[in-house]
Design an enzyme around this catalytic site. Structure first.
Site, short mmCIF file in Angstrom:
data_model
loop_
_atom_site.label_atom_id
_atom_site.label_comp_id
_atom_site.label_asym_id
_atom_site.label_seq_id
_atom_site.Cartn_x
_atom_site.Cartn_y
_atom_site.Cartn_z
N ASN A 196 0.87 -1.17 0.00
CA ASN A 196 0.00 0.00 0.00
C ASN A 196 0.91 1.22 0.00
O ASN A 196 1.52 1.54 1.01
CB ASN A 196 -0.89 -0.03 1.25
CG ASN A 196 -1.74 1.22 1.37
OD1 ASN A 196 -1.76 2.07 0.47
ND2 ASN A 196 -2.44 1.36 2.49
N LYS A 205 0.07 4.23 -0.22
CA LYS A 205 -0.61 5.38 0.40
C LYS A 205 -0.38 6.65 -0.44
O LYS A 205 -0.32 6.57 -1.66
CB LYS A 205 -0.11 5.55 1.83
CG LYS A 205 -0.23 4.25 2.64
CD LYS A 205 -0.06 4.43 4.11
CE LYS A 205 -0.23 3.08 4.80
NZ LYS A 205 -0.23 3.16 6.24
N HIS A 243 -9.64 0.77 4.65
CA HIS A 243 -8.34 0.95 5.32
C HIS A 243 -8.51 1.85 6.53
O HIS A 243 -9.34 2.75 6.53
CB HIS A 243 -7.32 1.55 4.34
CG HIS A 243 -5.94 1.56 4.91
ND1 HIS A 243 -5.49 2.56 5.74
CD2 HIS A 243 -4.94 0.64 4.82
CE1 HIS A 243 -4.25 2.26 6.12
NE2 HIS A 243 -3.90 1.10 5.58
N GLU A 260 -6.97 4.30 7.58
CA GLU A 260 -6.90 5.75 7.33
C GLU A 260 -8.19 6.26 6.69
O GLU A 260 -8.59 7.41 6.91
CB GLU A 260 -5.65 6.04 6.47
CG GLU A 260 -4.39 5.91 7.32
CD GLU A 260 -3.23 5.22 6.64
OE1 GLU A 260 -3.14 5.23 5.41
OE2 GLU A 260 -2.39 4.64 7.39
N GLU A 269 -5.29 -5.10 10.33
CA GLU A 269 -4.30 -4.06 10.57
C GLU A 269 -4.65 -3.33 11.87
O GLU A 269 -5.46 -2.39 11.85
CB GLU A 269 -4.27 -3.06 9.42
CG GLU A 269 -3.95 -3.69 8.08
CD GLU A 269 -3.40 -2.65 7.10
OE1 GLU A 269 -2.26 -2.81 6.67
OE2 GLU A 269 -4.11 -1.68 6.79
N GLY A 314 2.39 2.31 10.86
CA GLY A 314 3.30 3.44 10.74
C GLY A 314 3.96 3.84 12.05
O GLY A 314 4.56 4.91 12.15
N SER A 316 3.45 -2.06 10.31
CA SER A 316 4.91 -2.08 10.54
C SER A 316 5.56 -3.41 10.18
O SER A 316 6.47 -3.87 10.87
CB SER A 316 5.23 -1.68 11.99
OG SER A 316 4.78 -0.37 12.26
P1 13P Z 1 2.99 0.46 7.67
O1 13P Z 1 3.58 -0.80 7.10
O2 13P Z 1 3.70 1.71 7.22
O3 13P Z 1 2.85 0.38 9.16
O4 13P Z 1 1.50 0.59 7.08
C1 13P Z 1 0.64 -0.49 7.18
C2 13P Z 1 -0.57 -0.21 6.39
O5 13P Z 1 -1.38 0.62 6.74
C3 13P Z 1 -0.75 -0.95 5.14
O6 13P Z 1 -2.02 -0.76 4.62
#
Ligand code: 13P
Length: 248
Positions: free
Chosen positions: A9, A11, A95, A97, A165, A171, A211
């Site tokens: 992803n 983002k 997701h 976010e 997740e 993150g 992560s």
């Molecule tokens: P990170 O791997 O940066 O923690 O992000 C995970 C994520 O949200 C994947 O969709």
């Protein structure tokens, strides 16, 4: 046996040039990877170029979001048809976010899941609890609600992937332990078995995200209910994402 799926992803990172370069590098590096699936999900403006860059490779393409109407006056939104027309096979939906920064709720996410399926896209339904929900002992309750509502009226479960997740692990550098991931993912599989059947649940791929790095993927993938990963930060560099893809 469930085949592993390692998904990226991106983002709101990279641009046309850097995204295309990364996609080309990954296409080259993964030419010999035959025993697992690879998916990359760039931001919408990059999809066309990334699609061209991975043409003929083993990498599949996904959108990061999608609206549930066929077309119309929905400024800023992306349709299933648009994603399909640039070569997407998958779409991330729900997701964390989208849920927590942009206020998407289970009802909206369910509409998107249904429309994606109807359109021929494979949804990757993302679920996961906030830190305060975990600390209050509500992880299973939250994940149960997100799974049940997200899948309401869905019968084509073969087209679905679920990504667990935990929001506190995204993150932050705080990965869930393999045991944490296994506990929740086993619970998700049981939830799906209760709604559908054990057979259907046994065939469902459940990814872990939060992560994920080259040095923790092995421990996560060793767990029986972790069928792959959804990777954010570490998917933005060809070497680290390739090392995650090649976890063994
Ligand atoms: P990170 O791997 O940066 O923690 O992000 C995970 C994520 O949200 C994947 O969709």
């Amino acid at each position: 046996m469930r085949r592993a799926l390692i998904a990226a992803n991106w983002k709101m990172f990279l641009n046309r040039e850097s995204g295309t370069q990364l996609a080309m590098a990954l296409a080259k590096k993964t030419a010999d990877v035959e025993d697992r699936d690879i998916l990359i999900c760039p931001a919408a403006p990059l999809l066309s170029d990334v699609s061209a860059a991975i043409q003929g490779s083993r990498i599949q393409l996904g959108g990061q979001n999608m609206y549930f109407e066929k077309e119309g006056a929905f400024t800023g939104e992306v349709s299933a048809d648009m994603l399909l027309s640039v070569g997407c096979t998958h779409v991330l939906l729900g997701h964390s976010e989208r849920r927590h920064v942009f206020g998407e709720d289970d009802t909206l996410i369910n509409k998107k899941v249904l429309f994606a399926l109807e359109s021929g896209l494979k949804p990757v339904l993302c679920v996961g609890e906030l830190l305060e929900e975990r600390e209050a002992g509500n992880t299973e309750k939250v994940v149960h609600r997100q799974v049940v509502k997200g899948l309401e009226n869905v019968d084509a479960l073969a087209q679905i992937t679920i990504a667990y997740e935990p929001v506190w692990a995204i993150g932050t550098g705080k990965t869930a332990t393999p045991e944490d991931a296994e506990t929740v993912q086993a619970y998700i599989r049981k939830t799906v078995a209760d709604i559908y059947s054990t057979d259907i649940a046994d065939n469902l791929r459940i990814l872990y995200g939060g992560s994920v790095k080259p040095d923790n993927i092995g421990g996560l993938m060793a767990k029986g209910n972790v069928d792959g990963a959804l990777v954010g930060g570490a998917s933005l560099k060809a070497d680290s994402f390739y090392d995650i893809i090649r976890f063994t």
